[in-house]
Design a protein around this motif. Sequence first.
Motif, PDB file in Angstrom:
ATOM      1  N   THR A   1     -14.305 -30.578  10.823  1.00  9.53           N
ATOM      2  CA  THR A   1     -14.485 -30.783  12.258  1.00  9.53           C
ATOM      3  C   THR A   1     -14.636 -29.456  12.986  1.00  9.53           C
ATOM      4  N   LEU A   2     -13.725 -28.510  12.682  1.00 18.34           N
ATOM      5  CA  LEU A   2     -13.761 -27.217  13.354  1.00 18.34           C
ATOM      6  C   LEU A   2     -15.035 -26.450  13.008  1.00 18.34           C
ATOM      7  N   SER A   3     -15.426 -26.483  11.719  1.00 19.32           N
ATOM      8  CA  SER A   3     -16.629 -25.736  11.331  1.00 19.32           C
ATOM      9  C   SER A   3     -17.872 -26.305  11.990  1.00 19.32           C
ATOM     10  N   ILE A   4     -17.983 -27.649  11.998  1.00 15.36           N
ATOM     11  CA  ILE A   4     -19.165 -28.254  12.593  1.00 15.36           C
ATOM     12  C   ILE A   4     -19.170 -28.041  14.111  1.00 15.36           C
ATOM     13  N   SER A   5     -17.985 -28.111  14.733  1.00 12.31           N
ATOM     14  CA  SER A   5     -17.900 -27.839  16.173  1.00 12.31           C
ATOM     15  C   SER A   5     -18.397 -26.427  16.460  1.00 12.31           C
TER      16      SER A   5
ATOM     17  N   GLU B   1     -18.773 -29.969  25.757  1.00 16.24           N
ATOM     18  CA  GLU B   1     -17.643 -30.104  24.845  1.00 16.24           C
ATOM     19  C   GLU B   1     -17.337 -31.560  24.513  1.00 16.24           C
ATOM     20  N   ARG B   2     -17.673 -32.450  25.465  1.00 16.55           N
ATOM     21  CA  ARG B   2     -17.476 -33.870  25.178  1.00 16.55           C
ATOM     22  C   ARG B   2     -18.413 -34.284  24.044  1.00 16.55           C
ATOM     23  N   LEU B   3     -19.638 -33.755  24.070  1.00 15.77           N
ATOM     24  CA  LEU B   3     -20.591 -34.078  23.009  1.00 15.77           C
ATOM     25  C   LEU B   3     -20.113 -33.546  21.662  1.00 15.77           C
ATOM     26  N   ILE B   4     -19.598 -32.329  21.666  1.00 16.67           N
ATOM     27  CA  ILE B   4     -19.084 -31.770  20.407  1.00 16.67           C
ATOM     28  C   ILE B   4     -17.996 -32.675  19.845  1.00 16.67           C
ATOM     29  N   ALA B   5     -17.065 -33.077  20.710  1.00 18.98           N
ATOM     30  CA  ALA B   5     -15.969 -33.939  20.269  1.00 18.98           C
ATOM     31  C   ALA B   5     -16.501 -35.281  19.781  1.00 18.98           C
ATOM     32  N   THR B   6     -17.531 -35.792  20.464  1.00 19.67           N
ATOM     33  CA  THR B   6     -18.106 -37.082  20.084  1.00 19.67           C
ATOM     34  C   THR B   6     -18.787 -37.002  18.723  1.00 19.67           C
ATOM     35  N   LEU B   7     -19.581 -35.945  18.534  1.00 24.27           N
ATOM     36  CA  LEU B   7     -20.365 -35.839  17.306  1.00 24.27           C
ATOM     37  C   LEU B   7     -19.487 -35.569  16.080  1.00 24.27           C
ATOM     38  N   THR B   8     -18.289 -35.028  16.293  1.00 27.27           N
ATOM     39  CA  THR B   8     -17.462 -34.676  15.141  1.00 27.27           C
ATOM     40  C   THR B   8     -16.279 -35.619  14.942  1.00 27.27           C
ATOM     41  N   ASN B   9     -16.132 -36.607  15.812  1.00 26.93           N
ATOM     42  CA  ASN B   9     -14.959 -37.486  15.718  1.00 26.93           C
ATOM     43  C   ASN B   9     -14.871 -38.201  14.383  1.00 26.93           C
ATOM     44  N   ASN B  10     -16.041 -38.464  13.797  1.00 31.31           N
ATOM     45  CA  ASN B  10     -16.087 -39.247  12.569  1.00 31.31           C
ATOM     46  C   ASN B  10     -15.459 -38.539  11.359  1.00 31.31           C
ATOM     47  N   PHE B  11     -15.206 -37.234  11.468  1.00 31.57           N
ATOM     48  CA  PHE B  11     -14.599 -36.522  10.344  1.00 31.57           C
ATOM     49  C   PHE B  11     -13.101 -36.797  10.221  1.00 31.57           C
ATOM     50  N   VAL B  12     -12.569 -37.529  11.185  1.00 37.19           N
ATOM     51  CA  VAL B  12     -11.184 -37.984  11.073  1.00 37.19           C
ATOM     52  C   VAL B  12     -11.222 -39.381  10.469  1.00 37.19           C
TER      53      VAL B  12
ATOM     54  N   THR C   1       0.659 -38.722  -1.422  1.00 37.84           N
ATOM     55  CA  THR C   1       0.807 -38.275  -0.041  1.00 37.84           C
ATOM     56  C   THR C   1       0.138 -36.925   0.170  1.00 37.84           C
ATOM     57  N   LEU C   2       0.441 -35.991  -0.728  1.00 42.06           N
ATOM     58  CA  LEU C   2      -0.140 -34.658  -0.602  1.00 42.06           C
ATOM     59  C   LEU C   2      -1.663 -34.714  -0.660  1.00 42.06           C
ATOM     60  N   ALA C   3      -2.183 -35.570  -1.535  1.00 40.47           N
ATOM     61  CA  ALA C   3      -3.632 -35.666  -1.673  1.00 40.47           C
ATOM     62  C   ALA C   3      -4.270 -36.201  -0.389  1.00 40.47           C
ATOM     63  N   VAL C   4      -3.669 -37.257   0.182  1.00 39.58           N
ATOM     64  CA  VAL C   4      -4.233 -37.812   1.416  1.00 39.58           C
ATOM     65  C   VAL C   4      -4.126 -36.799   2.555  1.00 39.58           C
ATOM     66  N   ALA C   5      -2.940 -36.142   2.651  1.00 33.56           N
ATOM     67  CA  ALA C   5      -2.762 -35.134   3.695  1.00 33.56           C
ATOM     68  C   ALA C   5      -3.779 -34.005   3.514  1.00 33.56           C
ATOM     69  N   GLY C   6      -4.028 -33.642   2.259  1.00 29.97           N
ATOM     70  CA  GLY C   6      -5.020 -32.608   1.968  1.00 29.97           C
ATOM     71  C   GLY C   6      -6.403 -33.018   2.437  1.00 29.97           C
ATOM     72  N   LEU C   7      -6.754 -34.282   2.203  1.00 29.84           N
ATOM     73  CA  LEU C   7      -8.049 -34.789   2.641  1.00 29.84           C
ATOM     74  C   LEU C   7      -8.175 -34.715   4.157  1.00 29.84           C
ATOM     75  N   VAL C   8      -7.084 -35.062   4.852  1.00 33.38           N
ATOM     76  CA  VAL C   8      -7.120 -35.031   6.315  1.00 33.38           C
ATOM     77  C   VAL C   8      -7.277 -33.598   6.820  1.00 33.38           C
ATOM     78  N   VAL C   9      -6.543 -32.664   6.191  1.00 34.22           N
ATOM     79  CA  VAL C   9      -6.677 -31.261   6.573  1.00 34.22           C
ATOM     80  C   VAL C   9      -8.108 -30.783   6.319  1.00 34.22           C
ATOM     81  N   PHE C  10      -8.675 -31.235   5.197  1.00 34.64           N
ATOM     82  CA  PHE C  10     -10.077 -30.917   4.902  1.00 34.64           C
ATOM     83  C   PHE C  10     -10.984 -31.457   6.016  1.00 34.64           C
TER      84      PHE C  10
END
Lengths: 79, 464
Positions: B259-263, B203-214, B245-254
């Motif tokens: 992250t969840l899908s790739i995990s 799980e540490r690897l999963i978190a590591t490999l997907t951290n960049n999506f934030v 604001t909404l657009a940036v928040a939308g990007l973050v939610v995306f």
Amino acid sequence: MSDTITLNCLGNGSIALVKEVVAEGLTRRRLLDLGLVPGTKVEVIRRSPVGDPIAFNIRGAVIALRREVAGKVLVSPWG
Amino acid sequence: MAHKTLTPLLEEAQKIAGPHQGQFRDSIVTGIYRTAEQIAGDVVSHTSTKRQDLDRQIDNIITSPVWGFPVMFGVLAVVFWVTIAGANVPSGILATGLFWIEARLTDLFMALNTPGWLHGFLVLGVYRSLAWVISVMLPPMAIFFPLFTLLEDLGYLPRVAFNLDHFFHKAGAHGKQALTMSMGFGCNAAGIIACRIIESPRERLIATLTNNFVPCNGRFPTLIALVSIFIAGSVSLSLSSAVATLAVAGLVVFGIAVTLSISWLLSKTILRGEPSSFTLELPPYRKPLVGQVLVRSVLDRTIFVLSRAIVIAAPAGGLIWILANTTVGDASVLSILAGWLDPLARFMGLDGFILLAFILGLPANEIVLPILIMSYVCGGAMTELASLTDLRHLLVDQHGWTWLTALCTMVFSLCHWPCGTTLFTIQREQHNWRWTLLAAMIPTTVGVIICMLINNLVRAIGLV
């Protein structure tokens, strides 16, 4: 004697006494380290918005456990 | 030698202890807790449960089935809104001031009769990219970071992990990944180090490999600038920061959704396995030391940005200037390189210069946008870029950007290889170049695919 159920079956707000931890290995050690030794009083505080994990009051600390982990703790309802 | 004689003894001990070994452990722990309980009972007294009750009431709202997620999104949006609305003015002032200095420097070089190439390299290359990094990147970082530190100090982040854990569980990942992702907002390299809190290697690897999506602090200002120019530019002024604001928040939610899908995909393929157990403490809320947080994190961020600007942006600026002013045949090296990348980039909704900026921005994401502006400006006649309006003019009128170009650039900013520092950190944490390579390949592949899809779909429908 009162019935034995698992920790995840308790409703929010109810209190129970730990009877036994049936997990093995790392999970068991972790649960014991939290203080879930037999005789400990545990209160169910809340569930996360989607129902899992569940937050418990264990010896004054609020600890969240996933449902299947809480299912490894046998308790008897108290009071 | 010693262990040879010890082994039979240990085996014998194990044989004797055998079935009771677990019981020993249990009785030791029980004993410790009994003693601790006794001591605590003697010396600790509780005067009131008011604090605890207040904590519970707060939790009743922010982890409730009805309000939990709206509150989370709301907090995120407020943080972005304050950052976007607050960064505008200082950005403008910094830009005006720094470009005034640039003009004076130019005067000085003229007065000293220095050769044109020296002025070009030092002022138009090195100094200008420094000025860009500082004016575009510093204000959003200096606002966002303290706000986030305040949330962290309050004790809100574990509640976010509590709310989101179910989804990480479904994705086969660890609940604490929500915390490492939060760290990633500050800096992905810090997020990678934070992955140490996840005990299970899988799980540490999963978190590591997907951290960049934030999106890290180095990419945030890029997103904010592009959103402010394009999305907010097309609505009325009073609405613009809300829409941005909404657009940036939308990007973050995306990004979180990716992250969840790739995990999930990773835990179904190369990192197969059951999610391990975890415990998450929801600590009592604390009143943050506001003054201390503000001073410390504003100062820290300022020093961090300035040092990155000097160490990375300044040399990069010099290099860009050289590339833009060294000609082979009729064209500059920069435009030749961009030309090679152009077909692929166009297919992804970008252009050659944008893709080149991402590649040259490998050392630090902060410099991607400045590099892009530099390479656009170096070839053209435009010298003054003191506001977002000027930037809009440069991108839209001179280089044919549409909202689709901006969207694809933002998506690619969110999903491409991690910066050099982050890759170095992954290598240091995992000691395996294959994982490091994968950490670069996964987001890049995702970014390329999504950009191609967006670009070709939008064009097929005929929206642009």
